[in-house]
Design a protein around this motif. Structure first.
Motif, PDB file in Angstrom:
ATOM      1  N   ALA A 213       0.961  -0.756  -0.249  1.00 53.63           N
ATOM      2  CA  ALA A 213      -0.537   0.055  -0.290  1.00 53.63           C
ATOM      3  C   ALA A 213       0.682   0.956  -0.028  1.00 53.63           C
ATOM      4  CB  ALA A 213      -0.794  -0.278   1.071  1.00 53.63           C
ATOM      5  N   GLY A 214       0.047   2.542  -0.298  1.00 56.58           N
ATOM      6  CA  GLY A 214       0.968   3.893  -0.715  1.00 56.58           C
ATOM      7  C   GLY A 214       0.683   4.746  -0.729  1.00 56.58           C
ATOM      8  N   LEU A 215       0.684   5.804  -1.165  1.00 58.82           N
ATOM      9  CA  LEU A 215       0.063   6.729  -1.210  1.00 58.82           C
ATOM     10  C   LEU A 215       0.129   7.411  -2.364  1.00 58.82           C
ATOM     11  CD1 LEU A 215      -1.517   8.924   0.765  1.00 58.82           C
ATOM     12  CD2 LEU A 215       0.790  10.762   0.974  1.00 58.82           C
ATOM     13  N   CYS A 216      -1.170   8.539  -3.435  1.00 61.59           N
ATOM     14  CA  CYS A 216      -1.277   8.493  -4.646  1.00 61.59           C
ATOM     15  C   CYS A 216       0.209   9.562  -4.833  1.00 61.59           C
ATOM     16  CB  CYS A 216      -2.790   8.757  -5.602  1.00 61.59           C
ATOM     17  SG  CYS A 216      -3.206   7.183  -5.235  1.00 61.59           S
ATOM     18  N   TRP A 239       3.443   6.155  -4.178  1.00 65.03           N
ATOM     19  CA  TRP A 239       4.571   6.301  -3.978  1.00 65.03           C
ATOM     20  C   TRP A 239       4.204   4.246  -2.529  1.00 65.03           C
ATOM     21  CZ3 TRP A 239       3.444  11.954  -2.964  1.00 65.03           C
ATOM     22  CH2 TRP A 239       4.100  13.065  -3.685  1.00 65.03           C
ATOM     23  N   PHE A 240       4.553   3.394  -2.313  1.00 63.44           N
ATOM     24  CA  PHE A 240       4.517   2.904  -1.470  1.00 63.44           C
ATOM     25  C   PHE A 240       5.701   2.939  -0.086  1.00 63.44           C
ATOM     26  CE2 PHE A 240       3.156   1.034  -5.594  1.00 63.44           C
ATOM     27  CZ  PHE A 240       1.538   0.529  -4.965  1.00 63.44           C
ATOM     28  N   PHE A 241       5.102   2.954   0.743  1.00 64.76           N
ATOM     29  CA  PHE A 241       5.191   2.776   2.090  1.00 64.76           C
ATOM     30  C   PHE A 241       6.469   1.574   2.439  1.00 64.76           C
ATOM     31  CE2 PHE A 241       0.745   3.635   3.214  1.00 64.76           C
ATOM     32  CZ  PHE A 241       1.381   5.659   2.927  1.00 64.76           C
ATOM     33  N   ASN A 242       6.442   0.503   1.330  1.00 66.27           N
ATOM     34  CA  ASN A 242       7.683  -0.200   1.615  1.00 66.27           C
ATOM     35  C   ASN A 242       8.279  -1.025  -0.215  1.00 66.27           C
ATOM     36  OD1 ASN A 242       7.485  -1.684   4.233  1.00 66.27           O
ATOM     37  ND2 ASN A 242       5.298  -2.197   4.223  1.00 66.27           N
ATOM     38  N   ASN A 261      -3.101  -7.803 -10.731  1.00 64.82           N
ATOM     39  CA  ASN A 261      -2.925  -6.745 -11.044  1.00 64.82           C
ATOM     40  C   ASN A 261      -4.512  -5.326 -10.705  1.00 64.82           C
ATOM     41  OD1 ASN A 261      -0.437  -7.207 -11.911  1.00 64.82           O
ATOM     42  ND2 ASN A 261      -0.392  -6.376 -13.228  1.00 64.82           N
ATOM     43  N   LEU A 262      -4.764  -5.423  -9.737  1.00 60.97           N
ATOM     44  CA  LEU A 262      -6.050  -5.295  -8.677  1.00 60.97           C
ATOM     45  C   LEU A 262      -5.931  -4.677  -8.112  1.00 60.97           C
ATOM     46  CD1 LEU A 262      -9.590  -4.780  -9.374  1.00 60.97           C
ATOM     47  CD2 LEU A 262      -9.668  -6.311  -7.180  1.00 60.97           C
ATOM     48  N   ILE A 263      -6.167  -3.423  -7.989  1.00 60.63           N
ATOM     49  CA  ILE A 263      -5.268  -2.005  -6.928  1.00 60.63           C
ATOM     50  C   ILE A 263      -6.193  -1.611  -6.489  1.00 60.63           C
ATOM     51  CG2 ILE A 263      -4.805  -0.421  -8.353  1.00 60.63           C
ATOM     52  CD1 ILE A 263      -2.476   0.411  -7.055  1.00 60.63           C
ATOM     53  N   ARG A 264      -6.896  -0.732  -5.584  1.00 67.47           N
ATOM     54  CA  ARG A 264      -7.802   0.077  -5.121  1.00 67.47           C
ATOM     55  C   ARG A 264      -7.181   1.636  -4.897  1.00 67.47           C
ATOM     56  NH1 ARG A 264     -13.561  -0.093  -2.958  1.00 67.47           N
ATOM     57  NH2 ARG A 264     -13.901   1.130  -2.040  1.00 67.47           N
ATOM     58  N   ILE A 265      -7.884   2.696  -5.616  1.00 67.62           N
ATOM     59  CA  ILE A 265      -7.630   3.719  -5.735  1.00 67.62           C
ATOM     60  C   ILE A 265      -8.527   4.536  -5.648  1.00 67.62           C
ATOM     61  CG2 ILE A 265      -6.407   5.590  -7.397  1.00 67.62           C
ATOM     62  CD1 ILE A 265      -4.898   3.360  -6.642  1.00 67.62           C
ATOM     63  N   GLY A 266      -7.984   5.067  -4.153  1.00 64.89           N
ATOM     64  CA  GLY A 266      -9.593   5.658  -3.414  1.00 64.89           C
ATOM     65  C   GLY A 266     -10.629   4.892  -3.142  1.00 64.89           C
ATOM     66  N   ALA A 311      -7.483  14.849  -4.656  1.00 65.31           N
ATOM     67  CA  ALA A 311      -5.317  14.302  -4.022  1.00 65.31           C
ATOM     68  C   ALA A 311      -5.737  13.196  -3.019  1.00 65.31           C
ATOM     69  CB  ALA A 311      -5.037  16.104  -3.887  1.00 65.31           C
ATOM     70  N   ASP A 312      -4.235  13.057  -2.670  1.00 65.83           N
ATOM     71  CA  ASP A 312      -4.038  12.070  -1.328  1.00 65.83           C
ATOM     72  C   ASP A 312      -4.344  10.628  -1.268  1.00 65.83           C
ATOM     73  OD1 ASP A 312      -1.313  14.372  -1.207  1.00 65.83           O
ATOM     74  OD2 ASP A 312      -2.756  15.287   0.091  1.00 65.83           O
ATOM     75  N   GLU A 313      -5.103  10.632  -2.000  1.00 64.45           N
ATOM     76  CA  GLU A 313      -5.585   8.366  -1.878  1.00 64.45           C
ATOM     77  C   GLU A 313      -4.728   7.811  -1.586  1.00 64.45           C
ATOM     78  OE1 GLU A 313      -9.636   9.287  -3.952  1.00 64.45           O
ATOM     79  OE2 GLU A 313      -8.034   9.143  -5.291  1.00 64.45           O
ATOM     80  N   TYR A 314      -4.746   6.554  -0.749  1.00 63.61           N
ATOM     81  CA  TYR A 314      -4.419   5.855  -0.859  1.00 63.61           C
ATOM     82  C   TYR A 314      -4.824   4.790  -1.996  1.00 63.61           C
ATOM     83  CZ  TYR A 314      -3.350   7.163   4.402  1.00 63.61           C
ATOM     84  OH  TYR A 314      -3.065   6.913   6.239  1.00 63.61           O
ATOM     85  N   ALA A 315      -4.037   4.424  -1.734  1.00 63.25           N
ATOM     86  CA  ALA A 315      -3.716   2.833  -2.839  1.00 63.25           C
ATOM     87  C   ALA A 315      -3.273   2.268  -2.713  1.00 63.25           C
ATOM     88  CB  ALA A 315      -2.702   3.559  -3.853  1.00 63.25           C
TER      89      ALA A 315
END
Length: 399
Positions: A213-216, A239-242, A261-266, A311-315
């Motif tokens: 997970a990270g931040l857009c 940007w990924f936290f790890n 390759n499924l990702i949750r954007i917001g 802006a600033d959504e989690y991914a």
């Protein structure tokens, strides 16, 4: 009472491996903490193995955190009247004329007079997690002062309310959770607590494999083609936290595997066909950066969110590290609060996440073309029987 000599504890541990991404040349991957200023600078450990930098850094973090935990190990004996002290209590114990705060980790009765043997970890009078992201803005805290404290990373819980993604979650009430560390420091196991009353947090589970997970880094733009066409115009940097590894796939791959390759954007589920590694900015608090493109938007009933990004959504990548946490009917419409606490971090310093639980009831029929509702709209016996029969038919097809 004894405290280990801290002069042999490194502030940085580097694990050297043969990195396949560097044509199998040796690479020393470091992990750092604000260790004691009296400690040696770096300890390097070489393993004659082939491994990626992300795995080597994880090993270095675990070794470093273990070393610093051992540095703060405390052992002392008390008279029987101290039996009222419980595991987890933070007590003050005099040591060579200096009072030391100790969190009790273990206690044991001894013979013949019933003295109690206590083992614990010395703790600091304040939590340095408040300063770990950027201590330079705290003018009243000197580097030398911070260096006397060891701390884990902060961790976060990202809740995702969604329709079921796999057969295992169909018919259940719950929420998907992406749990991972963030910011600087080291992280190993992460305990997740749920609040039941005000400030009454109960541990639910421990995460040893963190979510990707990270931040857009930007805002995902609208796609006029909806869910029916590939979005070849928009790209998104994350940007990924790890340290994470993403890979590009083919369109037939995505067609065969709806969660690949499924990702949750917001609040939108997106499938991406192309992933490209990006250069991480200098002194970034993140661990890796990727760009995703060739997007299929509005997956799993989230088409309404295609034009609703901010802006600033989690991914958060959907994989086995993303957990499904079951909730009850009594939680519907209520505020649910989780807290993530990294190994070595005090519970009160863990980051909390709150959300209103409004579950998604729709069940997508895979062998037909419509969506059946599992909420109050299915009121007649025939409608309910039709829904149940469809679910059973789908499960048989999946099997």
């Amino acid at each position: 009472m004894a405290i280990r000599d801290i002069t042999s504890i490194p502030r940085q541990i580097a694990v050297s491996v043969m990195n396949p991404d560097l044509e199998y040349n040796n690479e020393a991957v470091p992990a750092s903490l604000f260790g004691s200023m009296n400690a040696v600078e770096t300890a390097e450990i070489a393993f004659p193995i082939v491994d990626k930098a992300s795995t080597a850094r994880s090993v270095a973090e675990k070794m470093l955190l273990k070393a610093h935990n051992e540095e703060r190990a405390v052992e002392f004996y008390g008279m029987p009247e101290l039996a009222e002290w419980a595991i987890g209590d933070v007590v003050t114990v005099p040591f060579n004329g200096t009072e030391v705060k100790v969190r009790i980790e273990k206690k044991q009765k001894t013979l013949p007079i019933g003295k109690i043997r206590f083992q614990g970890i010395s703790v600091s009078p304040f939590s340095p997690t408040y300063y770990q992201d950027d201590f330079t803005v705290q003018a009243h805290v000197r580097r030398s002062q911070l260096a006397t404290f060891n701390f884990p990373r902060n961790s976060t819980v990202i809740p995702i309310i969604s329709e079921p993604l796999t057969a295992n979650e169909r018919g259940k009430l719950g929420v998907y959770l992406a749990v991972c560390g963030r910011g600087r420091g080291a992280s190993e196991n992460i305990a997740v607590f749920r609040e039941f009353d005000t400030d009454n947090f109960v541990q639910e589970f421990i995460v040893d494999v963190q979510a990707r997970a990270g931040l857009c880094a930007g805002t995902l733009a609208n796609h006029g083609g909806g869910t029916g066409t590939e979005d070849t115009v928009n790209t998104l940097d994350i940007w990924f936290f790890n340290d994470v590894e993403l890979e590009s796939v083919t369109q037939p791959d995505l067609d065969r595997f709806p969660t690949l390759n499924l990702i949750r954007i917001g609040d939108e589920w997106v499938q991406f066909r192309t992933a490209t590694a990006q250069t991480l900015e200098e002194d970034s608090p993140y661990r890796s950066k990727w760009r995703i493109s060739n997007l299929w938007r509005g997956r799993f009933g989230t088409s309404a969110e295609i034009s609703a990004h901010a802006a600033d959504e989690y991914a958060s990548i959907y994989d086995s590290a993303m957990l499904f946490f079951e909730l009850g009917a009594e939680d519907i419409g209520e505020t649910v609060t989780f807290k993530a606490v990294t190994n070595g971090q005090a519970i009160e310093n863990g980051l909390t996440t709150s959300f209103t639980f409004d579950p998604v009831y729709s069940y997508t029929v895979t062998n037909e073309t419509d969506t059946r509702s599992l909420d109050a709209n299915a009121t007649t016996i025939n409608e309910l029987a039709d829904v149940i029969a469809t679910i059973l038919k789908d499960k048989n097809l999946a099997g």
